[in-house]
Design a protein around this motif. Sequence first.
Motif, mmCIF file in Angstrom:
data_model
loop_
_atom_site.group_PDB
_atom_site.id
_atom_site.type_symbol
_atom_site.label_atom_id
_atom_site.label_comp_id
_atom_site.label_asym_id
_atom_site.label_seq_id
_atom_site.Cartn_x
_atom_site.Cartn_y
_atom_site.Cartn_z
ATOM 1 N N UNK A 193 0.599 -16.187 2.560
ATOM 2 C CA UNK A 193 -0.396 -15.310 3.184
ATOM 3 C C UNK A 193 -1.817 -15.766 2.871
ATOM 4 N N UNK A 194 -2.742 -15.315 3.689
ATOM 5 C CA UNK A 194 -4.143 -15.638 3.463
ATOM 6 C C UNK A 194 -4.779 -14.772 2.391
ATOM 7 N N UNK A 195 -4.194 -13.606 2.159
ATOM 8 C CA UNK A 195 -4.709 -12.688 1.145
ATOM 9 C C UNK A 195 -3.655 -11.639 0.844
ATOM 10 N N UNK A 196 -3.871 -10.958 -0.280
ATOM 11 C CA UNK A 196 -2.983 -9.880 -0.727
ATOM 12 C C UNK A 196 -3.838 -8.653 -1.004
ATOM 13 N N UNK A 197 -3.336 -7.471 -0.659
ATOM 14 C CA UNK A 197 -4.023 -6.242 -1.057
ATOM 15 C C UNK A 197 -3.024 -5.313 -1.734
ATOM 16 N N UNK A 198 -3.465 -4.685 -2.806
ATOM 17 C CA UNK A 198 -2.605 -3.804 -3.604
ATOM 18 C C UNK A 198 -3.287 -2.446 -3.750
ATOM 19 N N UNK A 199 -2.572 -1.407 -3.381
ATOM 20 C CA UNK A 199 -3.090 -0.037 -3.405
ATOM 21 C C UNK A 199 -2.040 0.845 -4.074
ATOM 22 N N UNK A 200 -2.451 1.578 -5.109
ATOM 23 C CA UNK A 200 -1.467 2.317 -5.905
ATOM 24 C C UNK A 200 -1.289 3.778 -5.473
ATOM 25 N N UNK A 213 0.831 -1.191 0.000
ATOM 26 C CA UNK A 213 0.000 0.000 0.000
ATOM 27 C C UNK A 213 0.871 1.249 0.000
ATOM 28 N N UNK A 214 0.250 2.404 0.057
ATOM 29 C CA UNK A 214 1.011 3.636 -0.086
ATOM 30 C C UNK A 214 1.572 4.131 1.248
ATOM 31 N N UNK A 215 2.526 5.056 1.161
ATOM 32 C CA UNK A 215 3.220 5.552 2.346
ATOM 33 C C UNK A 215 2.276 6.246 3.323
ATOM 34 N N UNK A 216 1.247 6.889 2.806
ATOM 35 C CA UNK A 216 0.309 7.614 3.661
ATOM 36 C C UNK A 216 -0.510 6.643 4.505
ATOM 37 N N UNK A 217 -0.834 5.497 3.902
ATOM 38 C CA UNK A 217 -1.800 4.575 4.496
ATOM 39 C C UNK A 217 -1.171 3.467 5.329
ATOM 40 N N UNK A 218 0.136 3.260 5.186
ATOM 41 C CA UNK A 218 0.722 2.042 5.758
ATOM 42 C C UNK A 218 0.427 1.855 7.228
ATOM 43 N N UNK A 219 0.662 2.895 8.014
ATOM 44 C CA UNK A 219 0.474 2.764 9.448
ATOM 45 C C UNK A 219 -1.009 2.577 9.795
ATOM 46 N N UNK A 220 -1.850 3.391 9.187
ATOM 47 C CA UNK A 220 -3.287 3.311 9.481
ATOM 48 C C UNK A 220 -3.850 1.956 9.055
#
Lengths: 257, 257, 257
Positions: free
Chosen positions: A56-63, A21-28
């Motif tokens: 892993x049980x799942x993958x998520x991709x955020x651009x 995911x993106x740098x803004x969202x990683x922690x949240x």
Amino acid sequence: MAPHDLLTALRDQNPLVHCITNYVAMNVAANVVLAAGASPAMVHAPEEIAEFTPVCGALTINIGTLSAPWQASMVAAATAANAQNIPWVLDPVAHFISDYRKRAAQLLLAQRPTILRGNASEILALAGEAGAGKGADSGDSVEAAQGAAKSLATQFGSVVAITGPVDYLTDGTREAQVSGGSPLMPQITALGCSQTALMGAYAATGPAFDAALAALAHFKVAGSAAAKRAEGPGSFQVHFLDALANTQPADLAQVIG
Amino acid sequence: MAPHDLLTALRDQNPLVHCITNYVAMNVAANVVLAAGASPAMVHAPEEIAEFTPVCGALTINIGTLSAPWQASMVAAATAANAQNIPWVLDPVAHFISDYRKRAAQLLLAQRPTILRGNASEILALAGEAGAGKGADSGDSVEAAQGAAKSLATQFGSVVAITGPVDYLTDGTREAQVSGGSPLMPQITALGCSQTALMGAYAATGPAFDAALAALAHFKVAGSAAAKRAEGPGSFQVHFLDALANTQPADLAQVIG
Amino acid sequence: MAPHDLLTALRDQNPLVHCITNYVAMNVAANVVLAAGASPAMVHAPEEIAEFTPVCGALTINIGTLSAPWQASMVAAATAANAQNIPWVLDPVAHFISDYRKRAAQLLLAQRPTILRGNASEILALAGEAGAGKGADSGDSVEAAQGAAKSLATQFGSVVAITGPVDYLTDGTREAQVSGGSPLMPQITALGCSQTALMGAYAATGPAFDAALAALAHFKVAGSAAAKRAEGPGSFQVHFLDALANTQPADLAQVIG
């Protein structure tokens, strides 16, 4: 599977969710996944994708904060997930803002994500329709994008979720709506991105349509609870994480229409 | 030096701590170091490591969202720290999840960190023992990893800390345990990474074993205080930062066994 | 334009602000811009800068966790902004800590930012004067850097803001000061970086000097409000975001001297 069974299973199984995911969202996003009861792993090095995604049980991709090296890792991870039938979620953040980003979103979409989640402007633009999005914000109504969502669902074999004041979910045949939440939610960065990560956690636990629905419901329930106590966007975030952790499985059905 | 003297000295001296850490942890780790009373600096460009590390009181290296360019900077920074006898802390996050990450952790460990901090699964795996870790989470008890910690401490001349429900610390000869904190702590991302950064702040202030012990105690004291007021992981984080800042030097001795 | 008119306009127009900032600040800066009423977009890929910067109301550049690829994007974005007369803000974080960073700051400064914001040590060092800065922290008084600020303002045609206990603003001719806020503010990471992002939001809305003044006032007002309720740096952050959202336009004039 019913939403309450999925949340119970999620907390029992504590699935490992690979998030790119993106740098803004990683922690949240990591905190959202943890608060819900799953285990997030933020991993993007191309050297370890092929080894890590399959466990892993799942993958998520955020651009969100896309760049070329990350795009390569996203494609590799989607390929690895598909090869092992691991469910994965695509979040094409603000892909309409540049040709570069549009191409990246289409490249990933062509890999046929298990679940596609976006705001109305993102879903409209993915289907080739003009919208009124601005940066990461939607400028279109969820209703206006429902046709685009059905079309994308059919074309790519994906469950498609449009998040907004009332969320819309379809697999091209079935449809569902989820209400609740709070007008404060779009005023906080990365909540949509975190919703995507949470969908990954649920997708590790049950069928894609049911998983996406439960994840939408979990967010709306927690958002409604947080809104009751928030005095602004700062305190909303705090109460929202608390509420995600404190949501009871039986609460989820209430927001699904 | 006693923990209370170290905390007093840390707040008096406000040491500069060079942190090379992961994207998830950067903000939290910086706030933890600031709340405790030191000055964090997140710097990773290879062009400035050789100039910057030597003016800092300590260096901390965390491989959480590792990639090749960052690994090169980590190695350069550890080399610069060693050349100037600047204490440095290694946090081998989830190194067991891939060969790539294992090699990176071993490469950094071979540079003989002043302090090594990990969860039980990470410490076991560094010593070549099988564990049950999953992603960033430990699947092993602290007790099970104490032998591995002693062995690593002797082999690399490092103080080794295993964090968990009861922390364990050893330099191969001396041992200490620290209790307290809260079961909520593993439900919040990057707290372990932030513990590593805080160890750097203390290591800039006094001898390595004492510094690691004080940093462990500071976290447990603040965690216990935050747990009394938290209603979930969101409010825990808020109260935890407040408690780190409000911890009195005399509080630290209470949690050390 | 008066500060209260600028805040009213900002909330009416919800301007899109292109932020190239550091990893530590990204989430906080985005939330600050959202809480104030504008729309942040964190975008740094060189492939999309030339297309994206020109559609934004303002650009902000912060060199906090600088590396070579990001520097190239910063230069490209500043060039794109200048070509379209889009206002942009430069934040030369800790540029005095290495030759590498000094060169980057001077390279960007030579592009003549609309607004330059830094702490006293950063402004002194940009003007070639010796200071006592340490990492991201200022070691100099705002008063000591006022001459440097005027000199930079004249040389580069920029509005220059020095933030500190009492902020100072000049365009080389006019001057203003802003008081208020809280001693807790420097104990929280990335608040200065977020102030820079907020200046971008205001600069999208009105003339540079007025915009910078309103942004400084908005921060001081919100900081004072948050300080009344905070019990430490954790709760300060929460109340600060709430206060940014809840600040009324008429509040801003009170802190400007």
